[in-house]
Design an enzyme around this catalytic site. Structure first.
Site, short mmCIF file in Angstrom:
data_model
loop_
_atom_site.label_atom_id
_atom_site.label_comp_id
_atom_site.label_asym_id
_atom_site.label_seq_id
_atom_site.Cartn_x
_atom_site.Cartn_y
_atom_site.Cartn_z
N ALA A 19 30.98 -45.67 -0.30
CA ALA A 19 29.74 -46.54 -0.03
C ALA A 19 29.88 -47.52 -0.70
O ALA A 19 29.39 -48.76 -0.15
CB ALA A 19 29.04 -45.35 -1.12
N ASP A 20 30.38 -47.47 -1.99
CA ASP A 20 30.62 -49.16 -2.45
C ASP A 20 31.50 -50.32 -1.91
O ASP A 20 31.39 -51.18 -1.99
CB ASP A 20 30.85 -49.22 -4.22
CG ASP A 20 29.65 -48.68 -5.11
OD1 ASP A 20 27.85 -49.50 -4.94
OD2 ASP A 20 29.42 -47.74 -5.84
N GLU A 76 36.51 -49.99 -5.44
CA GLU A 76 35.22 -49.84 -4.97
C GLU A 76 34.61 -51.49 -4.13
O GLU A 76 33.68 -51.05 -3.59
CB GLU A 76 34.12 -49.44 -5.34
CG GLU A 76 34.53 -47.85 -6.04
CD GLU A 76 33.46 -47.41 -7.81
OE1 GLU A 76 31.90 -46.94 -6.57
OE2 GLU A 76 33.42 -47.31 -8.86
N HIS A 99 25.32 -41.41 -11.16
CA HIS A 99 24.63 -41.72 -10.34
C HIS A 99 23.16 -40.82 -10.16
O HIS A 99 21.63 -40.46 -9.49
CB HIS A 99 24.52 -42.24 -8.68
CG HIS A 99 25.31 -43.43 -8.07
ND1 HIS A 99 24.47 -44.54 -8.48
CD2 HIS A 99 26.50 -43.26 -7.71
CE1 HIS A 99 25.93 -45.71 -8.24
NE2 HIS A 99 26.67 -45.33 -7.98
N GLN A 144 38.41 -45.27 -9.61
CA GLN A 144 37.42 -45.66 -8.90
C GLN A 144 38.03 -47.37 -8.48
O GLN A 144 37.39 -47.44 -9.37
CB GLN A 144 35.96 -44.82 -8.92
CG GLN A 144 35.90 -43.67 -8.49
CD GLN A 144 34.37 -43.35 -8.55
OE1 GLN A 144 33.23 -42.80 -9.76
NE2 GLN A 144 33.79 -44.32 -7.22
#
Length: 263
Positions: free
Chosen positions: A174-175, A149, A45, A147
């Site tokens: 967040a995701d 997510e 990101h 990760q």
């Protein structure tokens, strides 16, 4: 060859980290002196590429903080390049199942254990073939963190944890909250329950649980549950909110950008 971050996780020593999104070697070195156990160089990101990751690895190298690099995707070509410039610990985003986890591990290993291409004569990682027997030592020094997510990844967590070569599993709040229907609200009780259950499951499987959480109380709660690598802040947020707070103390009104539309 050693990987101090991997050794700490294996020993069960909690590691406190900071997220780096400024994509700049000068700020990376400044923060490397702050005392964090690890620093995450974000290629997913933040506006990083292999060259900017390299300069940040070089900037962090003289300090005790250990670099962790997140590529933009679970891509063996990108992973190969990041390993060659010196990354030893990778955080692979958006891993949904055991097959994707196995692919991530394979990308970090030289044959026959994996598919990493051999280019050590060109690689900072081998000190341009000045590290004796690098090709036979490198695999053991790699630390692979994946990760999870999404709800799909959560449902596949047990099989992901069974994959050989996975050192840790990072929960992306967040995701995950967005996928669960609570975008922008990772502190929703349902999201928190999923996170806490995952931390306990990951630790019980003998792997290292990890997360990014700037809320101090929640970060400490995750550590109490057994999380072993926890990022407790983001450099961009620290700079933005710190600058805004300083301006506000002197009565400066916060203004939006003067540009209109796309710039």
């Amino acid at each position: 060859m050693k990987n101090a971050f991997k050794d700490a996780l294996k020993a069960g020593r909690p590691q406190i980290g900071l997220w780096l999104g400024l994509a700049n070697s000068y700020s990376a070195e400044l923060l490397a002196g702050a005392g964090f156990d690890w620093l995450l160089i974000d290629g997913e990101h933040a506006p990083n590429n292999v060259q900017t990751v390299l300069t940040q690895l070089q900037a962090i190298a003289p300090y005790p903080s250990q670099p962790v690099v997140r590529p933009s995707w679970n891509d063996p070509v990108q992973i190969k390049q990041l390993l060659d410039v010196g990354a030893q610990t990778l955080l692979i985003p958006m891993v949904q199942n055991a097959d994707e986890a196995r692919n991530a591990v394979a990308a970090t290993r030289y044959p026959p254990a994996g598919i990493r291409g051999v280019g050590s004569a060109l690689a900072r990682a081998s000190r341009w073939n000045r590290i004796p027997d690098y090709l036979h030592q490198a695999n053991d020094a790699m630390c692979v963190l994946v990760q999870i997510e999404t709800r799909e990844a959560m449902s596949n967590l047990a099989s992901i944890l069974d994959v050989d070569g996975i050192d840790g599993v990072f929960i992306g709040p967040a995701d995950l909250s967005a996928d669960m229907g609570f975008a922008g609200n990772p502190q929703h009780p349902e999201v928190q329950a999923a996170i806490e259950n995952a931390i306990v499951q990951i630790r019980a499987a003998g792997k290292a649980p990890g997360i990014l959480m700037a809320n101090e109380a929640l970060a400490k709660r995750y550590l109490e549950l057994g999380a072993l690598f926890v990022a407790v802040g983001v450099d961009t947020t620290l700079l933005a909110r710190g600058a805004e707070a300083l301006a506000a103390r002197f009565g400066v009104e916060k203004k939006l950008s003067g540009a209109s539309g796309v710039y």
